[in-house]
Design a protein around this motif. Structure first.
Motif, short mmCIF file in Angstrom:
data_model
loop_
_atom_site.label_atom_id
_atom_site.label_comp_id
_atom_site.label_asym_id
_atom_site.label_seq_id
_atom_site.Cartn_x
_atom_site.Cartn_y
_atom_site.Cartn_z
N LEU A 8 52.97 -151.69 15.92
CA LEU A 8 51.70 -151.55 15.19
C LEU A 8 50.74 -150.76 15.63
O LEU A 8 50.17 -150.99 16.69
CB LEU A 8 51.29 -152.99 14.85
CG LEU A 8 52.02 -154.00 14.44
CD1 LEU A 8 51.42 -155.38 14.19
CD2 LEU A 8 52.77 -153.61 12.88
N PRO A 111 49.10 -149.48 11.25
CA PRO A 111 50.36 -149.44 10.77
C PRO A 111 51.60 -149.45 11.24
O PRO A 111 51.61 -148.85 12.53
CB PRO A 111 50.19 -148.27 9.80
CG PRO A 111 48.76 -147.42 10.15
CD PRO A 111 48.36 -148.09 11.46
N LEU A 112 52.56 -150.05 10.73
CA LEU A 112 54.08 -149.99 11.23
C LEU A 112 54.34 -148.57 11.60
O LEU A 112 54.36 -147.83 10.77
CB LEU A 112 54.89 -150.50 10.16
CG LEU A 112 56.50 -150.69 10.82
CD1 LEU A 112 56.68 -151.61 12.10
CD2 LEU A 112 57.24 -151.16 9.93
N GLU A 117 56.87 -140.47 10.71
CA GLU A 117 57.57 -140.36 9.31
C GLU A 117 58.90 -139.91 9.74
O GLU A 117 59.31 -138.89 9.60
CB GLU A 117 56.79 -139.51 8.33
CG GLU A 117 55.36 -139.89 7.84
CD GLU A 117 55.36 -141.31 7.27
OE1 GLU A 117 56.69 -141.55 6.74
OE2 GLU A 117 54.50 -141.73 6.76
N LEU A 128 60.94 -148.95 4.72
CA LEU A 128 59.64 -148.67 5.81
C LEU A 128 58.35 -148.87 4.77
O LEU A 128 57.49 -149.41 5.36
CB LEU A 128 59.83 -147.48 6.27
CG LEU A 128 58.78 -147.00 7.23
CD1 LEU A 128 58.29 -147.69 8.19
CD2 LEU A 128 58.86 -145.50 7.86
N GLU A 131 57.84 -152.64 3.99
CA GLU A 131 57.39 -153.31 5.35
C GLU A 131 56.05 -153.08 5.88
O GLU A 131 55.10 -153.96 6.50
CB GLU A 131 58.34 -153.15 6.67
CG GLU A 131 59.46 -153.56 6.43
CD GLU A 131 59.33 -155.41 6.34
OE1 GLU A 131 58.61 -155.80 6.96
OE2 GLU A 131 60.08 -155.63 5.45
N ARG A 132 55.62 -151.59 5.65
CA ARG A 132 54.41 -151.34 5.77
C ARG A 132 53.32 -151.79 4.98
O ARG A 132 52.11 -152.20 5.52
CB ARG A 132 54.04 -149.61 5.61
CG ARG A 132 54.58 -148.71 7.09
CD ARG A 132 54.51 -147.60 6.78
NE ARG A 132 54.83 -146.89 8.11
CZ ARG A 132 55.04 -145.42 8.22
NH1 ARG A 132 55.17 -144.63 7.33
NH2 ARG A 132 55.12 -144.80 9.54
N GLU A 133 53.60 -151.89 3.81
CA GLU A 133 52.65 -152.60 2.95
C GLU A 133 52.43 -154.05 3.09
O GLU A 133 51.52 -154.81 2.99
CB GLU A 133 53.08 -152.40 1.36
CG GLU A 133 52.96 -150.95 0.95
CD GLU A 133 51.47 -150.47 0.94
OE1 GLU A 133 50.47 -151.57 0.82
OE2 GLU A 133 51.12 -149.22 0.73
N ALA A 136 50.41 -154.69 6.43
CA ALA A 136 49.14 -154.24 6.13
C ALA A 136 48.51 -155.43 5.38
O ALA A 136 47.24 -155.68 5.81
CB ALA A 136 48.92 -152.75 5.30
N ARG A 551 52.62 -155.94 -0.73
CA ARG A 551 51.44 -156.25 -0.21
C ARG A 551 51.08 -157.51 -0.75
O ARG A 551 50.33 -158.32 0.23
CB ARG A 551 50.50 -155.19 -0.47
CG ARG A 551 48.91 -155.56 0.02
CD ARG A 551 47.92 -154.43 -0.25
NE ARG A 551 48.32 -153.26 0.42
CZ ARG A 551 47.72 -152.73 1.76
NH1 ARG A 551 46.83 -153.46 1.81
NH2 ARG A 551 48.27 -151.59 2.21
#
Length: 569
Positions: A8, A111-112, A117, A128, A131-133, A136, A551
């Protein structure tokens, strides 16, 4: 070995002494994140295809990355086999595995994979993004929860620090700014609070074209009131609460809120924690339900009320406060936080009436989370308790929202029955302001069952007019979407898209929008624009759909949106 895997923020592998160990290549970090978040073995060929779609020897590249990671971890026994298993030593900490722990440090969570990128397959890019959303959303919910908690126990330094972090992470989220302004005001830093309001208004106006709502400036206010002579302060506070609640019932929201603000300020002077907890709860609840855009300030007050109530042994007030906090979090899609609040509400509940309200909100959270059968079980419990307690409004609420859950389960005849009962009780109790919701959901159910759209529209148009008169963004969005579905049912697609655009605009105009409804609107827009043969529009909306679903923990929609985007590539 011992150490930490940090995913993270900018990724790193730290040894027991805190020294960073070298890992070469973005693909190696992508591989580590994929394995860590899967928490289960993954097939080598599938991993190789996801991570190295352009290389001559994908399996060889995968072996090289796994070897690089084992070297950095100084552990030959992990990341082996086919399928590949993590099998990290017990003394290795992985930050993404600790998101739900009480000691998780939200202040250090980025962020993850940070700014990396990786050049991978479209499937990995979609994974990705999701998972980031998702992460977050969890981190921001934790920041919000801990900020409100710090304010409630008067840890003003930590509250301000966390609120500032929330603003940095979401600079155009009005709710984050409200928490920061309120934390400064509660710390007695009134000039700084007003300065933050003015700075936020300037940024919003320059970047978004409009100022934040009045809720932001309200968060910086100081309320001063003195009781008249001849009556006890406690009696004056109770009279203010009664006046405020009566004004709210009559639709005079501003007057009601002002009375309740004065009640809280005067209750604080009595040194009676139960009275202060009660007044604070009533004000917090009023801000959540009676004034659009004030959920953030309402949540702060509700959390303060739970602390005061527990200190004074007022379990009923504490339970109600946690119920309302759970509702706010569920409405916004912060589902794990909502579940935690609601579990505390159940523990403190004192009677059937309290349990009716709590189980209704638990059902609301679970259905939109995708745990539909669990949610419906809780709606059934809510109805049982509401009928036992004779609380018709709780019964109406659970029938109306439970009908939405039955619609999600595709149990349409049952949905029709619940929603019909709901509308009958609405008429009996004259709770006309709730009427647009069951009308919209019942119309969607009837549309799915091939009812005539022309027969459904007059009732929907009446419900839409009522929603607009009440200035209720959620109801307006729900009815506008239901109208769109009636047009889509007989291929009047331009009219359907026009109503969906109206639904999206109206539902999202306030900060406390119903996130699950917003996801449904986006899903409908993707479907209709695809039927219109407008792939560019569908693709753009599809990405927004996927991000919001991830999210807000709408897991079934995440799968659908990811499949749509994958099929477009």
């Amino acid at each position: 070995m011992g150490g930490k895997i940090k995913l993270l923020g900018e990724p790193a592998i730290l040894d027991a002494a805190g020294q960073s160990q070298p890992v070469r290549g973005h693909q190696a970090w992508a591989l580590l994140a994929r394995l860590a978040l899967a928490r289960a073995p993954l097939d080598r060929r599938s991993l190789a295809a996801e991570l190295f779609p352009e290389t001559v020897d994908p399996l060889g590249s995968l072996r090289w990355c796994l070897a690089s990671l084992r070297k950095a971890l100084n552990a030959s026994e992990c990341l082996n086999g086919d399928p590949v298993e993590c099998r990290f030593a017990a003394d290795i900490e992985v930050d993404v595995w600790n998101l739900d722990r009480d000691d998780f440090d939200v202040e250090q969570a980025g962020p993850l994979l940070g700014s990396l990128e990786p050049r991978c397959s479209p499937e990995f890019s979609t994974w990705l993004l999701v998972e980031r959303e998702r992460i977050a959303g969890i981190v921001e919910a934790r920041i919000r929860q801990e900020t409100i908690r710090a304010m409630s126990i008067e840890d003003h330094g930590r509250a301000t620090r966390l609120a500032e972090l929330g603003v940095r992470r979401s600079p155009y989220d009005e709710g984050a700014h409200i928490l920061l302004v309120k934390s400064l005001a509660l710390a007695g830093r009134y000039d700084a609070a007003l300065g933050q309001v003015e700075a936020a208004e300037a940024v919003f106006l320059a970047e978004l074209g409009e100022k934040p709502s009045a809720a932001l400036r309200s968060a910086a206010r100081r309320t001063i009131a003195s009781p008249p002579g001849g009556i006890s302060p406690e009696a004056f506070v109770r009279s203010l609460m009664q006046s405020g609640l009566a004004a709210l019932s009559a639709g005079a929201a501003d007057a009601g809120i002002d009375c309740l603000r004065r009640a809280v300020r005067d209750a604080e002077k009595t040194n009676d924690p139960h009275l202060t907890a009660t007044a604070t709860f009533e004000l917090g609840t009023a801000l959540v339900h009676s004034v659009r855009g004030y959920d953030d300030e309402g949540s702060i007050l509700l959390r303060q009320s739970t602390e005061l109530a527990r200190r004074s042994g007022s379990a009923g007030v504490a339970s109600a406060g946690f119920r309302e906090l759970g509702y706010v979090e569920a409405l916004a899609g912060r589902r794990p936080t909502a579940a935690a609040y609601l579990a505390q509400a159940v523990e403190l509940a004192e009677d059937s009436d309290a349990l009716a309200g709590i189980h209704g909100v638990i059902g609301f959270n679970l259905v939109d989370w995708g745990r539909i059968e669990e949610g419906l079980d809780n709606y059934a419990l809510s109805l049982e308790h509401a009928r036992s307690a004779g609380n018709r409004r709780r019964e109406i609420w659970s029938l109306g929202l439970g009908g939405w859950g039955l619609l999600a389960a595709d149990r349409l005849p049952e949905a029709d029955s619940w929603l019909g009962d709901c509308l009958a009780l609405v008429e009996e109790q004259r709770w006309i302001s709730f009427r647009p919701w069951p009308v919209a959901v019942l119309s969607e159910s009837r549309t799915r069952q091939q009812a005539s759209p022309r027969e459904l529209r007059p009732g929907l148009e009446e419900a839409f007019a009522l929603s607009c008169q009440m200035n209720d963004p959620c109801w307006e969005g729900a009815v506008a979407r239901a109208l769109a579905l009636t047009y889509a049912a007989h291929d009047a697609l331009p009219e359907a898209m026009e109503w969906l655009g109206e639904a999206h605009r109206r539902c999202g105009r306030d900060t406390d929008a119903y996130s699950a409804l917003q996801v449904e609107i986006l899903a409908s827009q993707v479907e209709i624009s695809s039927r219109q043969g407008r792939p560019e529009v569908a693709d753009a909306i599809g990405r927004e759909w996927l991000a919001l679903a991830a999210r807000t923990h709408r897991d079934a929609h995440v799968a659908r949106a990811a499949a749509f985007i994958g099929g477009r590539r």
